[in-house]
Design a protein around this motif. Structure first.
Motif, PDB file in Angstrom:
ATOM      1  N   VAL A   1       0.847  -1.189   0.000  1.00 17.46           N
ATOM      2  CA  VAL A   1       0.000   0.000   0.000  1.00 17.46           C
ATOM      3  C   VAL A   1       0.881   1.237   0.000  1.00 17.46           C
ATOM      4  N   GLN A   2       0.536   2.219  -0.841  1.00 18.78           N
ATOM      5  CA  GLN A   2       1.198   3.523  -0.796  1.00 18.78           C
ATOM      6  C   GLN A   2       0.245   4.532  -0.164  1.00 18.78           C
ATOM      7  N   VAL A   3       0.763   5.310   0.751  1.00 13.19           N
ATOM      8  CA  VAL A   3      -0.036   6.347   1.415  1.00 13.19           C
ATOM      9  C   VAL A   3       0.532   7.698   1.002  1.00 13.19           C
ATOM     10  N   GLY A   4      -0.250   8.454   0.241  1.00 17.06           N
ATOM     11  CA  GLY A   4       0.198   9.736  -0.287  1.00 17.06           C
ATOM     12  C   GLY A   4      -0.068  10.883   0.671  1.00 17.06           C
ATOM     13  N   GLY A   5       0.683  11.967   0.480  1.00 20.85           N
ATOM     14  CA  GLY A   5       0.574  13.125   1.360  1.00 20.85           C
ATOM     15  C   GLY A   5      -0.099  14.309   0.695  1.00 20.85           C
ATOM     16  N   ILE A   6       0.119  15.483   1.282  1.00 25.27           N
ATOM     17  CA  ILE A   6      -0.428  16.741   0.796  1.00 25.27           C
ATOM     18  C   ILE A   6       0.722  17.719   0.628  1.00 25.27           C
ATOM     19  N   THR A   7       0.749  18.433  -0.490  1.00 22.86           N
ATOM     20  CA  THR A   7       1.836  19.373  -0.755  1.00 22.86           C
ATOM     21  C   THR A   7       2.065  20.314   0.420  1.00 22.86           C
ATOM     22  N   GLY A   8       3.325  20.358   0.904  1.00 23.24           N
ATOM     23  CA  GLY A   8       3.697  21.285   1.957  1.00 23.24           C
ATOM     24  C   GLY A   8       3.175  20.945   3.336  1.00 23.24           C
ATOM     25  N   GLN A   9       2.759  19.690   3.558  1.00 20.45           N
ATOM     26  CA  GLN A   9       2.199  19.297   4.842  1.00 20.45           C
ATOM     27  C   GLN A   9       2.943  18.091   5.428  1.00 20.45           C
ATOM     28  N   VAL A  10       2.967  18.017   6.755  1.00 20.64           N
ATOM     29  CA  VAL A  10       3.408  16.820   7.474  1.00 20.64           C
ATOM     30  C   VAL A  10       2.162  16.232   8.121  1.00 20.64           C
ATOM     31  N   CYS A  11       1.809  15.014   7.753  1.00 16.65           N
ATOM     32  CA  CYS A  11       0.553  14.422   8.209  1.00 16.65           C
ATOM     33  C   CYS A  11       0.805  13.101   8.931  1.00 16.65           C
ATOM     34  N   SER A  12       0.007  12.854   9.948  1.00 16.14           N
ATOM     35  CA  SER A  12       0.040  11.582  10.664  1.00 16.14           C
ATOM     36  C   SER A  12      -1.281  10.864  10.455  1.00 16.14           C
ATOM     37  N   TRP A  13      -1.256   9.547  10.572  1.00 17.31           N
ATOM     38  CA  TRP A  13      -2.461   8.742  10.377  1.00 17.31           C
ATOM     39  C   TRP A  13      -2.245   7.357  10.952  1.00 17.31           C
ATOM     40  N   GLU A  14      -3.315   6.577  10.989  1.00 20.85           N
ATOM     41  CA  GLU A  14      -3.262   5.158  11.319  1.00 20.85           C
ATOM     42  C   GLU A  14      -4.047   4.395  10.259  1.00 20.85           C
ATOM     43  N   PHE A  15      -3.674   3.129  10.066  1.00 22.11           N
ATOM     44  CA  PHE A  15      -4.437   2.286   9.140  1.00 22.11           C
ATOM     45  C   PHE A  15      -5.749   1.851   9.804  1.00 22.11           C
ATOM     46  N   ARG A  16      -6.809   1.809   9.022  1.00 24.65           N
ATOM     47  CA  ARG A  16      -8.108   1.291   9.460  1.00 24.65           C
ATOM     48  C   ARG A  16      -8.362   0.006   8.676  1.00 24.65           C
ATOM     49  N   VAL A  17      -8.624  -1.087   9.381  1.00 27.58           N
ATOM     50  CA  VAL A  17      -8.845  -2.395   8.755  1.00 27.58           C
ATOM     51  C   VAL A  17     -10.263  -2.863   9.089  1.00 27.58           C
ATOM     52  N   ASP A  18     -11.074  -3.096   8.067  1.00 28.21           N
ATOM     53  CA  ASP A  18     -12.424  -3.650   8.232  1.00 28.21           C
ATOM     54  C   ASP A  18     -12.364  -5.137   7.913  1.00 28.21           C
ATOM     55  N   TYR A  19     -12.885  -5.973   8.809  1.00 31.80           N
ATOM     56  CA  TYR A  19     -12.806  -7.416   8.589  1.00 31.80           C
ATOM     57  C   TYR A  19     -14.124  -8.088   8.964  1.00 31.80           C
ATOM     58  N   LEU A  20     -14.284  -9.307   8.426  1.00 32.50           N
ATOM     59  CA  LEU A  20     -15.507 -10.083   8.596  1.00 32.50           C
ATOM     60  C   LEU A  20     -15.168 -11.437   9.207  1.00 32.50           C
ATOM     61  N   THR A  21     -15.902 -11.852  10.242  1.00 30.97           N
ATOM     62  CA  THR A  21     -15.781 -13.172  10.857  1.00 30.97           C
ATOM     63  C   THR A  21     -17.181 -13.779  10.944  1.00 30.97           C
TER      64      THR A  21
END
Length: 503
Positions: free
Chosen positions: A428-448
């Motif tokens: 997976v590639q996670v892209g940014g925003i011009t001129g910004q420093v951004c933080s995030w977490e992955f969200r995983v949706d799963y089925l059981t």
């Protein structure tokens, strides 16, 4: 003063001479070098805290790399770090601290008098070393408060460990006496010499004991039969509840991928000085490792090398136009990650989608960039996410050349786990925003089998981050490949704008 101290002093003096002979030191660097030498001289004279050798080496290595190059730094590191470690090991205070750390863990394992005596002997030797060190330092006529504090702290620790060792030995001997102590039984009512056991009383007691045992067995059998089904149902329900409360898979995130097959860019929060720019001449753009080793001590950081999804400029597809619109809003490429999913559940687990959440951004502080021209194309992940769009926006599907082929990768791709199925693996590639420093977490949706759930994946307790180059920086350096009359070199775009113009 140990032989290791003298050897380290000689090595530092030799490297100082090489730095001066290079003739490239500016006034502030020369002042740093002079200050370092004075500080180490105080250490050798016993007027500075004894941890000085290992504190001195990093500064020397940074200056060697800055003015003599990475190869010289590698030689200096091999020599200076080894000598500094030897000088540290020869310190009385360091030896005492290490010895006390070992004794602290060994005291609890003392099992015999010989081991106890050995502990006491080592503690006495540590105390004697402290006394000799205190006398040596005092003889120099100057003793820093830090040294006094360290000596006092180590003396206190020796006293504490002596007390612990004595308590451990006392407790061990006391436990042995307790085990061998005579046992006095309590004679209850009606017991004693006046109540002798006759044959009739013995038979009656046996019959009564058998009757009680039979009653217990029958009762337990009845109770077990009555509750076994209920216990099994409770255990099944508890297992289901636990499955609902715990994530049914494990995920390992590798990344970001710091390999650079094409363009690479470093940014700094300050302009490079002329001397620092001149130092780049030692490196070519393909020597990314060397450039990184040169720039990172100066405060540089490597930016992502990925590109935003490509789309045909003449497309009439509304979905592709939406991706183009995101680029107009500042969406850029980012870092690549590889997510490895495994599950030991006997039931099935399906990863239905992967996105990003908890996005937070702030302006980049970069004012200077160092960039290399493209040297080819690298591998492209098949999934692209971006912090430039609202969380929950589906992942873009890419082909092998980086062109967008769909706006929702997980609409027709899933990862099945559990039931001894091959582990899931996705890039997976996670892209940014011009001129910004951004933080995030992955969200995983799963089925059981129990239903649909969502979990977050962070970077070992911290968020992931991505930084993108501002549209304009005050200083831009680019490697110019040159031509027939112009040799290849690092160009300052302010003075040589031609190599820096878009192709």
């Amino acid at each position: 003063m140990s032989e290791a101290d003298l050897a380290l002093a000689a090595a530092l003096k030799r490297w100082s001479g090489q730095l001066r002979n290079a003739g490239m030191l500016q006034k502030d660097q020369a002042e740093r070098l002079r200050w370092s030498e004075e500080k180490y001289s105080k250490y050798l004279n016993g007027k500075l805290r004894i941890t000085a050798p290992r504190q001195m080496v990093p500064g020397f290595l940074a200056m060697v790399a800055e003015w003599l190059g990475e190869q010289a730094q590698a030689r200096a590191r091999a020599e200076l770090e080894g000598l500094a470690q030897a000088a540290h090991a020869a310190r009385p205070l360091a030896w005492v601290a290490d010895e006390l750390a070992q004794l602290r863990s060994e005291i609890g394992r003392v099992r015999d008098d010989r081991a106890a005596a050995e502990v006491q002997r080592r503690l006495a030797a540590a105390l004697d070393a402290l006394a000799r060190t205190e006398s040596t330092l005092a003889g120099h006529g100057e003793q820093l408060a830090e040294d006094q504090w360290e000596l006092g702290a180590l003396r206190w620790e020796v006293a504490e460990l002596r007390e612990r060792a004595a308590s451990s030995i006392t407790a061990r001997h006391r436990a042995g006496r307790d085990v061998n102590a005579p046992i006095t039984f309590y004679n209850g009512p009606g017991s004693g010499p006046g109540r002798r056991i006759t044959p009739a009383r013995a038979v009656g007691g046996i019959v009564l004991a058998l009757a009680l045992a039979a009653a217990v067995v029958v009762g337990q059998h009845w109770y077990s039969g009555r509750t076994a089904a209920g216990d099994a149902a409770v255990q099944r329900q508890a297992g289901k509840d636990l499955d609902r409360q715990t994530v049914p898979f494990q995920v390992v995130v590798d990344g970001p991928d710091l390999r650079r097959y094409g363009v690479w860019t470093f940014v700094l929060d300050r302009p490079l000085t002329r001397a620092e720019q001149a130092g780049l001449a030692l490196f070519k753009p393909e020597d990314l490792a060397g450039v990184r080793a040169y720039l990172e001590p100066l405060g540089a950081r490597l930016l992502p090398e990925g590109d935003a999804p490509k789309t045909s400029p003449n497309t009439d597809d509304p979905a592709m136009k939406s991706i183009q619109q995101r680029e107009h809003q500042g969406m850029v490429g980012g870092d690549s990650y590889r997510l490895h999913f495994t599950s030991d559940r006997s039931s099935s687990v399906t990863i239905e989608s992967i996105g990003i959440t908890d996005v937070s951004c702030s302006p980049s502080r970069a004012v200077s960039s160092v960039r290399a021209p493209s040297a080819g194309e690298g591998s492209v992940p098949s999934v692209f996410l971006s912090v430039a769009v609202p969380p929950g926006t589906p992942a873009v599907e890419l082909d092998d050349e980086g062109f967008a082929v769909g706006v929702d990768y997980f609409a027709h791709h899933k990862l099945d786990l559990g039931q001894a199925i091959t582990p899931g693996d996705i890039a997976v590639q996670v892209g940014g925003i011009t001129g910004q420093v951004c933080s995030w977490e992955f969200r995983v949706d799963y089925l059981t089998p129990e239903g649909k759930f969502t979990t977050k994946v962070d970077n070992q307790g911290k968020p992931f981050t991505v930084e993108a180059l501002p549209a304009h920086v005050s200083q831009r350096l680019l490697y110019d490949l040159g031509g027939a009359t112009n040799p290849a070199h690092w160009a300052n775009c302010d003075k040589e704008p031609a190599p820096c113009l878009p192709v």
